[in-house]
Design a protein around this motif. Structure first.
Motif, mmCIF file in Angstrom:
data_model
loop_
_atom_site.group_PDB
_atom_site.id
_atom_site.type_symbol
_atom_site.label_atom_id
_atom_site.label_comp_id
_atom_site.label_asym_id
_atom_site.label_seq_id
_atom_site.Cartn_x
_atom_site.Cartn_y
_atom_site.Cartn_z
ATOM 1 N N VAL A 156 54.872 -9.662 -27.352
ATOM 2 C CA VAL A 156 54.326 -10.147 -26.081
ATOM 3 C C VAL A 156 52.801 -10.142 -26.129
ATOM 4 O O VAL A 156 52.152 -11.103 -25.698
ATOM 5 C CB VAL A 156 54.853 -9.306 -24.898
ATOM 6 C CG1 VAL A 156 54.110 -9.632 -23.616
ATOM 7 C CG2 VAL A 156 56.352 -9.506 -24.726
ATOM 8 N N LEU A 157 52.218 -9.097 -26.687
ATOM 9 C CA LEU A 157 50.761 -9.016 -26.787
ATOM 10 C C LEU A 157 50.221 -10.164 -27.643
ATOM 11 O O LEU A 157 49.243 -10.826 -27.264
ATOM 12 C CB LEU A 157 50.342 -7.666 -27.368
ATOM 13 C CG LEU A 157 48.844 -7.445 -27.543
ATOM 14 C CD1 LEU A 157 48.083 -7.630 -26.229
ATOM 15 C CD2 LEU A 157 48.593 -6.052 -28.127
ATOM 16 N N GLY A 158 50.864 -10.439 -28.766
ATOM 17 C CA GLY A 158 50.418 -11.532 -29.633
ATOM 18 C C GLY A 158 50.497 -12.886 -28.944
ATOM 19 O O GLY A 158 49.574 -13.689 -29.018
ATOM 20 N N LEU A 159 51.618 -13.131 -28.250
ATOM 21 C CA LEU A 159 51.765 -14.400 -27.523
ATOM 22 C C LEU A 159 50.728 -14.520 -26.405
ATOM 23 O O LEU A 159 50.178 -15.601 -26.165
ATOM 24 C CB LEU A 159 53.171 -14.526 -26.947
ATOM 25 C CG LEU A 159 54.291 -14.755 -27.961
ATOM 26 C CD1 LEU A 159 55.647 -14.673 -27.277
ATOM 27 C CD2 LEU A 159 54.119 -16.092 -28.660
ATOM 28 N N SER A 164 46.559 -17.436 -24.198
ATOM 29 C CA SER A 164 45.398 -17.369 -23.306
ATOM 30 C C SER A 164 44.122 -17.810 -24.010
ATOM 31 O O SER A 164 43.300 -18.519 -23.421
ATOM 32 C CB SER A 164 45.242 -15.955 -22.756
ATOM 33 O OG SER A 164 46.366 -15.622 -21.968
ATOM 34 N N THR A 165 43.948 -17.408 -25.258
ATOM 35 C CA THR A 165 42.741 -17.833 -25.977
ATOM 36 C C THR A 165 42.770 -19.339 -26.218
ATOM 37 O O THR A 165 41.743 -20.011 -26.106
ATOM 38 C CB THR A 165 42.587 -17.061 -27.299
ATOM 39 O OG1 THR A 165 42.669 -15.665 -27.043
ATOM 40 C CG2 THR A 165 41.245 -17.363 -27.941
ATOM 41 N N PHE A 169 39.877 -22.282 -25.003
ATOM 42 C CA PHE A 169 39.220 -23.240 -25.890
ATOM 43 C C PHE A 169 39.754 -24.666 -25.740
ATOM 44 O O PHE A 169 39.277 -25.570 -26.407
ATOM 45 C CB PHE A 169 39.406 -22.815 -27.354
ATOM 46 C CG PHE A 169 38.485 -21.719 -27.796
ATOM 47 C CD1 PHE A 169 37.291 -22.006 -28.430
ATOM 48 C CD2 PHE A 169 38.829 -20.391 -27.594
ATOM 49 C CE1 PHE A 169 36.446 -21.001 -28.857
ATOM 50 C CE2 PHE A 169 37.987 -19.373 -28.013
ATOM 51 C CZ PHE A 169 36.795 -19.672 -28.644
ATOM 52 N N ALA A 170 40.754 -24.888 -24.890
ATOM 53 C CA ALA A 170 41.493 -26.153 -24.879
ATOM 54 C C ALA A 170 40.671 -27.389 -24.532
ATOM 55 O O ALA A 170 40.989 -28.477 -24.996
ATOM 56 C CB ALA A 170 42.693 -26.050 -23.936
ATOM 57 N N VAL A 189 43.285 -7.082 -22.324
ATOM 58 C CA VAL A 189 44.734 -7.094 -22.552
ATOM 59 C C VAL A 189 45.198 -6.187 -23.685
ATOM 60 O O VAL A 189 46.382 -5.852 -23.748
ATOM 61 C CB VAL A 189 45.276 -8.526 -22.795
ATOM 62 C CG1 VAL A 189 45.052 -9.407 -21.579
ATOM 63 C CG2 VAL A 189 44.700 -9.153 -24.036
ATOM 64 N N VAL A 190 44.295 -5.797 -24.570
ATOM 65 C CA VAL A 190 44.682 -4.915 -25.676
ATOM 66 C C VAL A 190 44.567 -3.474 -25.197
ATOM 67 O O VAL A 190 43.480 -3.030 -24.833
ATOM 68 C CB VAL A 190 43.810 -5.145 -26.931
ATOM 69 C CG1 VAL A 190 44.111 -4.114 -28.003
ATOM 70 C CG2 VAL A 190 44.042 -6.555 -27.460
ATOM 71 N N PRO A 191 45.680 -2.744 -25.195
ATOM 72 C CA PRO A 191 45.638 -1.348 -24.732
ATOM 73 C C PRO A 191 44.819 -0.490 -25.687
ATOM 74 O O PRO A 191 44.916 -0.631 -26.899
ATOM 75 C CB PRO A 191 47.097 -0.915 -24.716
ATOM 76 C CG PRO A 191 47.832 -1.901 -25.538
ATOM 77 C CD PRO A 191 47.000 -3.148 -25.618
ATOM 78 N N SER A 192 43.994 0.358 -25.102
ATOM 79 C CA SER A 192 43.157 1.225 -25.961
ATOM 80 C C SER A 192 43.774 2.583 -26.142
ATOM 81 O O SER A 192 44.720 2.951 -25.542
ATOM 82 C CB SER A 192 41.768 1.344 -25.377
ATOM 83 O OG SER A 192 41.835 1.676 -24.007
#
Length: 192
Positions: A156-159, A164-165, A169-170, A189-192
């Motif tokens: 899920v994090l990768g998707l 989103s990225t 840039f779209a 979004v990346v948990p620390s």
């Protein structure tokens, strides 16, 4: 280029020319004539090396996916080093700051191209599918090293990161997001 004069690395020259046309004019401007004109060669050169234009485009996309695999190896090699957010920011900025966004548009706009790519990449949008795999491998490596918590769903994090990225840039004609903007998003979004 005059008839009878050999081109060195014709495939790569044609691929590079196609990228330039794609970035400048978008998928609608990418024709065999535009590519060969950009490469400075006769139209027949493209057809000498590729069955047809969709075959050329499929090889272009697959070549760029192979380049993404090389970036993925570098990203995977950075697991356990530096900052996770910084490593992801660099990868995502490099990916979407390149021709990848234009390739996504090209793939979506050409039915024949998508059909050919399905032989090698059976699901999703090929370059995004491969980028998602690269990110997932990196996130798993970071999870295994303890830098991402065991309970985080890396799929899920990768998707989330890819989708989103890509949206950031779209718009190929608008202002590109800065590395700081990408970093802020990734950090959120990346948990620390």
């Amino acid at each position: 280029m005059p008839t009878g004069v050999a081109m060195r690395d014709a495939r790569e020259q044609l691929f590079d020319a196609a990228e330039r046309v794609l970035l400048r004019e978008g998928p609608e401007g990418l024709t065999s004539r535009a590519v060969t004109t950009e490469a400075g060669c006769a139209k027949g050169v493209l057809h000498k090396h590729f069955q047809d234009f969709d075959g050329f485009l499929a090889e272009l996309v697959l070549d760029r996916i192979r380049r993404l695999d090389e970036q993925g190896e570098a990203l995977l090699g950075s697991a356990g080093q530096g900052s996770v957010v910084e490593n992801l920011t660099t990868m995502l900025t490099d990916l979407f700051g390149s021709v990848a966004v234009a390739i996504v548009s090209l793939t979506i706009s050409r039915d024949g191209l998508r059909a050919r790519l399905r032989q090698d990449v059976p699901a999703g949008v090929p370059i995004l599918t491969e980028a998602g795999r690269v990110l997932r491998d990196y996130l798993v490596a970071e999870q295994n090293s303890g830098r991402i918590a065991a309970g985080v769903d890396v799929d899920v994090l990768g998707l989330t990161l890819i989708g989103s990225t890509h949206l950031m840039f779209a718009d190929r004609t608008g202002a590109r997001p800065t590395a700081d903007e990408v970093r802020a998003f990734v950090g959120s979004v990346v948990p620390s």
